[in-house]
Design an enzyme around this catalytic site. Structure first.
Site, mmCIF file in Angstrom:
data_model
loop_
_atom_site.group_PDB
_atom_site.id
_atom_site.type_symbol
_atom_site.label_atom_id
_atom_site.label_comp_id
_atom_site.label_asym_id
_atom_site.label_seq_id
_atom_site.Cartn_x
_atom_site.Cartn_y
_atom_site.Cartn_z
ATOM 1 N N ASP A 1 0.834 -1.204 0.000
ATOM 2 C CA ASP A 1 0.000 0.000 0.000
ATOM 3 C C ASP A 1 0.870 1.255 0.000
ATOM 4 O O ASP A 1 0.910 2.025 0.970
ATOM 5 C CB ASP A 1 -0.950 -0.023 1.195
ATOM 6 C CG ASP A 1 -1.985 -1.124 1.075
ATOM 7 O OD1 ASP A 1 -2.330 -1.490 -0.070
ATOM 8 O OD2 ASP A 1 -2.449 -1.640 2.111
ATOM 9 N N LEU B 1 -7.789 -4.662 -8.067
ATOM 10 C CA LEU B 1 -8.433 -3.496 -8.682
ATOM 11 C C LEU B 1 -9.953 -3.505 -8.518
ATOM 12 O O LEU B 1 -10.612 -2.515 -8.821
ATOM 13 C CB LEU B 1 -8.073 -3.400 -10.165
ATOM 14 C CG LEU B 1 -6.586 -3.201 -10.485
ATOM 15 C CD1 LEU B 1 -6.388 -3.035 -11.989
ATOM 16 C CD2 LEU B 1 -6.004 -2.012 -9.734
ATOM 17 N N LYS B 2 -10.512 -4.628 -8.107
ATOM 18 C CA LYS B 2 -11.957 -4.727 -7.807
ATOM 19 C C LYS B 2 -12.823 -4.189 -8.952
ATOM 20 O O LYS B 2 -13.654 -3.295 -8.760
ATOM 21 C CB LYS B 2 -12.290 -3.985 -6.516
ATOM 22 C CG LYS B 2 -11.533 -4.459 -5.285
ATOM 23 C CD LYS B 2 -11.966 -3.674 -4.052
ATOM 24 C CE LYS B 2 -11.220 -4.099 -2.804
ATOM 25 N NZ LYS B 2 -9.802 -3.644 -2.815
ATOM 26 N N LEU B 3 -12.668 -4.749 -10.127
ATOM 27 C CA LEU B 3 -13.429 -4.274 -11.277
ATOM 28 C C LEU B 3 -14.933 -4.409 -11.050
ATOM 29 O O LEU B 3 -15.399 -5.397 -10.478
ATOM 30 C CB LEU B 3 -13.033 -5.037 -12.544
ATOM 31 C CG LEU B 3 -11.852 -4.450 -13.330
ATOM 32 C CD1 LEU B 3 -10.576 -4.466 -12.505
ATOM 33 C CD2 LEU B 3 -11.643 -5.216 -14.631
ATOM 34 N N ASP C 1 -18.176 -3.115 -13.531
ATOM 35 C CA ASP C 1 -18.677 -2.350 -14.675
ATOM 36 C C ASP C 1 -19.576 -3.271 -15.489
ATOM 37 O O ASP C 1 -19.857 -4.407 -15.071
ATOM 38 C CB ASP C 1 -17.498 -1.827 -15.509
ATOM 39 C CG ASP C 1 -17.798 -0.493 -16.188
ATOM 40 O OD1 ASP C 1 -18.898 -0.373 -16.785
ATOM 41 O OD2 ASP C 1 -16.956 0.418 -16.125
ATOM 42 N N PRO D 1 -20.647 -5.996 -18.251
ATOM 43 C CA PRO D 1 -19.897 -7.209 -18.601
ATOM 44 C C PRO D 1 -18.877 -7.034 -19.716
ATOM 45 O O PRO D 1 -17.746 -7.526 -19.614
ATOM 46 C CB PRO D 1 -21.005 -8.195 -18.993
ATOM 47 C CG PRO D 1 -22.171 -7.773 -18.158
ATOM 48 C CD PRO D 1 -22.092 -6.270 -18.125
ATOM 49 N N ARG E 1 -4.615 -9.111 11.572
ATOM 50 C CA ARG E 1 -3.817 -8.389 12.561
ATOM 51 C C ARG E 1 -3.149 -9.385 13.515
ATOM 52 O O ARG E 1 -3.821 -10.289 14.019
ATOM 53 C CB ARG E 1 -4.698 -7.429 13.370
ATOM 54 C CG ARG E 1 -5.337 -6.304 12.543
ATOM 55 C CD ARG E 1 -4.290 -5.306 12.100
ATOM 56 N NE ARG E 1 -4.854 -4.189 11.357
ATOM 57 C CZ ARG E 1 -4.931 -4.130 10.046
ATOM 58 N NH1 ARG E 1 -4.499 -5.142 9.309
ATOM 59 N NH2 ARG E 1 -5.429 -3.064 9.448
ATOM 60 N N GLN F 1 -10.320 -1.112 9.568
ATOM 61 C CA GLN F 1 -10.828 -2.474 9.477
ATOM 62 C C GLN F 1 -11.728 -2.762 10.679
ATOM 63 O O GLN F 1 -11.350 -2.543 11.818
ATOM 64 C CB GLN F 1 -9.664 -3.483 9.463
ATOM 65 C CG GLN F 1 -8.614 -3.225 8.400
ATOM 66 C CD GLN F 1 -9.040 -3.711 7.021
ATOM 67 O OE1 GLN F 1 -10.160 -4.143 6.830
ATOM 68 N NE2 GLN F 1 -8.145 -3.628 6.061
ATOM 69 N N GLY G 1 -1.146 -5.906 5.602
ATOM 70 C CA GLY G 1 -0.537 -4.663 5.155
ATOM 71 C C GLY G 1 0.262 -3.980 6.231
ATOM 72 O O GLY G 1 1.441 -4.269 6.446
#
EC number: 4.1.1.23
Length: 233
Positions: free
Chosen positions: A11, A62-64, A66, A68, A179, A189, A209
């Site tokens: 990150d 990237l968690k697309l 949109d 299809p 954690r 979180q 992270g």
């Protein structure tokens, strides 16, 4: 399936920060790292090529989400980068997830994001107008992802056991919000677990992270988390 080692969330906002961080690790320590939106949007595909040149595996987060056709086309581009894992939002629906699978092909692992670990029960019901429990919402998305031919989901470890019960034995559960036991600060979180707890309830991969990237000794922090994760087989 790829080796189930902890995935380090890179990150950072630029390549310089990434290279400085990776200098803490021996060159022979091959890592599995997560590249998220901030770093990818800052550096573009070149960051993928750089990380792969070092021999590390990549989860491109990237968690697309949109229509299809757009997702299919985007995934076909990402497939050419040599990534090992990526994801879409399950909320995009079965047809969108099927399109993502078609575009990406059969090489990389494809996951669906269910409910973010920063989402509380109240937020989900008020903001998303989903009148279910978090676990029921997550499991619904998991079943739809399996129906669409995806390899697994991204979900809190707190839902891991139920996901395993409601999907097939090969369906992957990747859990962020991890954690170490000694960590008191949860940041943004809300649904977290320790590495060992996550493994016990069925997580196949964990993403870590700040407990590593913000540690005084990142390599030592990584080894300790890896040791705890591998304690349970």
């Amino acid at each position: 399936m790829l080796e189930k080692c902890p995935i380090i969330a890179l990150d950072f906002s630029d390549l310089a920060s990434v290279t400085t961080f990776l200098e803490h690790f021996p060159k022979e320590e091959l890592l599995f790292v997560k590249i998220g939106m901030e770093l990818y949007y800052s550096e573009g595909p070149s960051i993928i090529r750089y990380i792969k040149s070092l021999g590390h595996r990549i989860f491109l987060d990237l968690k697309l989400h949109d229509i299809p056709n757009t997702v299919r086309s985007s995934m076909s581009v990402l497939a050419k980068l040599g990534i090992d894992m990526t994801n879409v939002h399950a909320a995009g629906g079965v047809e969108m997830m099927k399109a993502a699978r078609e575009g990406l092909g059969k090489g990389p692992i494809l996951l669906a994001v269910t409910q973010l670990t920063s989402t509380s029960q109240e937020q989900m019901q008020v903001d998303q107008h989903i009148n279910l429990s978090v676990v029921d919402s997550v499991c619904h998305y998991a079943q739809k992802a399996q129906e669409a031919g995806l390899d697994g989901v991204v979900a809190s470890a707190q839902e891991g056991m139920q996901i395993k019960k409601q999907t097939n034995e090969h369906f992957i559960c990747l859990t962020p919000g991890i954690r170490p036991p000694q960590t008191n600060q949860l940041d943004d979180q809300k649904r977290t677990m320790t590495p060992e707890q996550a493994r016990i309830v069925g997580a196949d991969y964990i993403v870590v992270g700040r407990p590593i990237t913000k540690a005084e000794n990142p390599y030592q922090a990584y080894l300790e988390i890896k040791e705890e994760w591998n304690r349970i087989k």
